[in-house]
Design an enzyme around this catalytic site. Structure first.
Site, PDB file in Angstrom:
ATOM      1  CE  LYS A 118      -2.701  -3.143   0.179  1.00  0.00           C
ATOM      2  NZ  LYS A 118      -2.698  -3.749  -1.153  1.00  0.00           N
ATOM      3  CD  GLU A 202      -5.184   5.763   4.415  1.00  0.00           C
ATOM      4  OE1 GLU A 202      -6.341   5.363   4.626  1.00  0.00           O
ATOM      5  OE2 GLU A 202      -4.563   5.519   3.370  1.00  0.00           O
ATOM      6  CG  HIS A 237     -12.662  -5.981   6.030  1.00  0.00           C
ATOM      7  ND1 HIS A 237     -12.795  -4.643   5.730  1.00  0.00           N
ATOM      8  CD2 HIS A 237     -12.311  -6.034   7.334  1.00  0.00           C
ATOM      9  CE1 HIS A 237     -12.537  -3.924   6.805  1.00  0.00           C
ATOM     10  NE2 HIS A 237     -12.245  -4.739   7.795  1.00  0.00           N
ATOM     11  NE  ARG A 294      -8.950 -10.124  -6.576  1.00  0.00           N
ATOM     12  CZ  ARG A 294      -8.742  -9.291  -5.570  1.00  0.00           C
ATOM     13  NH1 ARG A 294      -7.507  -8.912  -5.257  1.00  0.00           N
ATOM     14  NH2 ARG A 294      -9.752  -8.818  -4.859  1.00  0.00           N
TER      15      ARG A 294
HETATM   16  C1  MV4 Z   1     -10.378   2.959   5.400  1.00  0.00           C
HETATM   17  C2  MV4 Z   1     -11.591   3.195   6.070  1.00  0.00           C
HETATM   18  C3  MV4 Z   1     -11.771   4.416   6.660  1.00  0.00           C
HETATM   19  N1  MV4 Z   1     -10.806   5.347   6.605  1.00  0.00           N
HETATM   20  N2  MV4 Z   1      -9.452   3.925   5.356  1.00  0.00           N
HETATM   21  C4  MV4 Z   1     -11.083  -1.667   4.570  1.00  0.00           C
HETATM   22  C5  MV4 Z   1     -10.423  -2.576   3.592  1.00  0.00           C
HETATM   23  C6  MV4 Z   1      -9.293  -1.818   3.013  1.00  0.00           C
HETATM   24  N3  MV4 Z   1      -9.295  -2.021   1.594  1.00  0.00           N
HETATM   25  C7  MV4 Z   1      -9.520  -0.411   3.387  1.00  0.00           C
HETATM   26  N4  MV4 Z   1     -10.623  -0.372   4.297  1.00  0.00           N
HETATM   27  C8  MV4 Z   1     -11.011   0.781   4.869  1.00  0.00           C
HETATM   28  N5  MV4 Z   1     -10.109   1.796   4.820  1.00  0.00           N
HETATM   29  C9  MV4 Z   1      -9.681   5.077   5.949  1.00  0.00           C
HETATM   30  N6  MV4 Z   1      -8.734   6.022   5.925  1.00  0.00           N
HETATM   31  C10 MV4 Z   1     -12.541   2.188   6.106  1.00  0.00           C
HETATM   32  C11 MV4 Z   1     -12.242   0.973   5.514  1.00  0.00           C
HETATM   33  C12 MV4 Z   1     -13.295   0.009   5.626  1.00  0.00           C
HETATM   34  C13 MV4 Z   1     -13.968  -0.456   4.506  1.00  0.00           C
HETATM   35  C14 MV4 Z   1     -13.619  -0.047   3.221  1.00  0.00           C
HETATM   36  C15 MV4 Z   1     -14.276  -0.513   2.128  1.00  0.00           C
HETATM   37  C16 MV4 Z   1     -15.338  -1.403   2.299  1.00  0.00           C
HETATM   38  C17 MV4 Z   1     -15.681  -1.826   3.543  1.00  0.00           C
HETATM   39  C18 MV4 Z   1     -15.010  -1.379   4.659  1.00  0.00           C
HETATM   40  C19 MV4 Z   1     -15.385  -1.818   5.908  1.00  0.00           C
HETATM   41  C20 MV4 Z   1     -14.717  -1.356   6.991  1.00  0.00           C
HETATM   42  C21 MV4 Z   1     -13.656  -0.458   6.858  1.00  0.00           C
END
Ligand code: MV4
Length: 502
Positions: A118, A202, A237, A294
């Site tokens: 990342k 973040e 997730h 992918r």
């Molecule tokens: C975040 C967020 C809130 N703020 N980043 C979860 C999986 C990963 N790909 C990134 N994720 C998140 N990053 C910041 N700065 C909340 C999530 C997140 C989330 C993101 C997409 C779909 C579902 C989620 C469920 C919980 C948290």
């Protein structure tokens, strides 16, 4: 330009079948690999050739890069399609395939590796004017320094593992006093899960929507986007429902996010099909999260609204063909919805439910697509992902796609195991979902009480119960079983439910 004669599909289940179908249409022979648990699997029967690569556990079969490479060489395959999961984002495997003179149907090992980190991904796109959540663009090591940074960003903040993704190794920190402890937990989690303890911070976006953009790049430097998928209905997730297009993007925002996604792909010289993930906050600000290198599980909804076959596009690009269309040629037609049918019990905390598909009858009809890898009578192996099917519906607009999904769920007949079908129906009928007013907190917010699935049977059953009550109260001069049958016959109830009630 290459012309593949034979490809090996390094995967199982629905996606292996999905890939082989497109190969077949292109006149390309297919090789399946399978584990000892998958001898009877449909992907094995569908392929022109099939080779057992080891015992049931993935790390002894589907993850055995060395064995799979041997099969490739022995059978003279021209290319390998990795599907999703397993070796699909393994840069070392992609490299070994290429070094053997075989084409990896996917991006370069360098792009896979870059986007697997990342922090490296953030650094790579830094000069491309991509909006990112405020935070650090390097790994944090000094707790005191990190605390200061977190305070200046403003709590709550999120600690993320650089090698993570899919939510693994994430910690929310609400106040500075909790920071040190949470950072230690995040670092140790990341170290044990990924062998890399690098973490960064973040600003925490509280209730984001998850919007991802499908991109496609060829070997001639052309990159287009195929619009967005909304994947906000997730549980721990794990995506449960996806759709395209999103209910909330305006054409302007779509174009803006699409351009950003194309630029992310350009930043890593992306080749093939990839997905750029964004968070969208309640004010419709979007932020780049990560790129998945992918073909994704939910790619069918994009296929439905664009009319493209993404697997064929992947294969053509891998053969060195230039894209046959430009961004201006692409349009969205209609609306597609996907429900992942998992062998999980939604009334019991989504506990994986193993067993035999005693009854398995797919829904049919206009606008219904089922991507699966099972047949009636088969056993769901415990070793792999519990997803048994993807139920995809397509309609002229969102409301029609939802109505079709409810109809298709009612038609789908699965017994022997519990599935997420009733949960899917719950979401489809929920006002917040229907109105488009939802985010990644949907399940947490609205599915606190799973007994709604047991306690609130579908409308037909409620009607039936009401009529039966009336019958027993003596309002109708008929016998109860006869009434049950006739009500069932006239209420639009599915045959399956009628039979169960008889
Ligand atoms: C975040 C967020 C809130 N703020 N980043 C979860 C999986 C990963 N790909 C990134 N994720 C998140 N990053 C910041 N700065 C909340 C999530 C997140 C989330 C993101 C997409 C779909 C579902 C989620 C469920 C919980 C948290």
């Amino acid at each position: 330009m290459k012309q593949f004669k034979k490809i090996l599909v390094a995967n199982r289940g629905e996606i292996a079948l999905r890939v082989m179908r497109s190969a077949k249409e292109m006149g390309i022979k297919t090789v399946a690999i399978y584990s000892e648990a998958d001898r009877q699997a449909l992907h094995v029967r569908y392929a022109d050739e099939a080779v057992c690569v080891g015992p049931a556990p993935s790390n002894q079969s589907y993850l055995r890069a060395d064995v799979i490479l041997e099969v490739c060489k022995n059978l003279g395959v021209d290319a390998v399609h990795p599907g999703y999961g397993f070796l699909s984002e393994n840069a070392t495997f992609a490299k070994q395939v290429e070094e053997a003179g075989i084409t990896f149907i996917g991006p370069s090992p360098e792009a896979i590796e870059l986007m697997g980190s990342k922090l490296a991904a953030k650094a790579a796109v830094a000069n491309y004017n991509i909006p990112m959540v405020p935070g650090t663009e390097y790994a944090i090591t000094d707790v005191e320094e990190a605390k200061k940074l977190a305070t200046s960003i403003g709590f709550p903040i999120l600690i993320k593992a650089s090698a993570g993704g899919g939510g693994k190794g994430m910690r929310v920190v609400d106040q500075v006093s909790e920071f040190e402890e949470q950072m230690q937990v995040a670092v140790s989690e990341a170290t044990s899960a990924f062998g890399d303890g690098s973490v960064f911070i973040e600003k925490y976006i509280g209730s984001p929507r998850h919007i991802e953009i499908q991109v496609l790049g060829d070997t001639h430097g052309n990159i287009v986007h195929l619009f967005e998928r909304e994947c906000s209905i997730q549980r721990r997730h794990q995506k449960v429902i996806e759709e395209a297009p999103s209910a909330v993007l305006t054409p302007e925002l779509r174009a803006e996010m699409g351009l950003c996604a194309v630029n992310v792909a350009k930043a890593c010289n992306y080749i093939g099909a990839g997905t750029v993930e964004f968070l969208l906050d309640e004010n419709k600000n979007f932020y780049f999260l990560e790129m998945n290198t992918r073909l994704q599980v939910e790619h069918p909804v994009t296929e439905q609204i664009t009319g493209l076959d993404l697997v064929k596009e992947q294969i053509k690009v891998a053969q060195g063909e230039p894209l046959s269309f430009s961004q201006e040629d692409l349009t969205i037609t209609g609306h597609a919805m996907e429900l992942r049918v998992y062998a999980e019990d939604p009334t019991n905390n989504f506990l994986p439910d193993i067993g035999t598909l005693t009854t398995y009858k797919r829904p049919q009809g206009l606008g219904v697509r089922v991507d699966d890898g099972f047949e009636e009578g088969m056993e769901i192996p415990i070793y792999y992902d519990p997803m048994i099917a993807k139920l995809v519906t397509y309609g002229k607009d969102r409301a029609e796609a939802i109505d079709k999904m409810i109809r298709a769920i009612d038609e789908y007949q699965i017994t022997g195991i519990e599935t997420t079908l009733p949960f899917g129906k719950f979401v489809m009928q929920h006002e917040a979902f229907r109105s488009g007013d939802f985010d990644t907190k949907f399940i947490e917010r609205y599915f606190k009480d799973p007994t709604v699935l047991k306690g609130a049977p579908n409308k037909d059953e409620e009607e039936l119960a009401a009529v039966l009550a009336a019958v027993f109260a003596g309002k109708k001069k008929t016998t109860a079983p006869a009434a049950a049958t006739s009500v069932a016959a006239t209420s639009g109830m599915s045959d399956w439910r009628k039979n169960r009630l008889k």
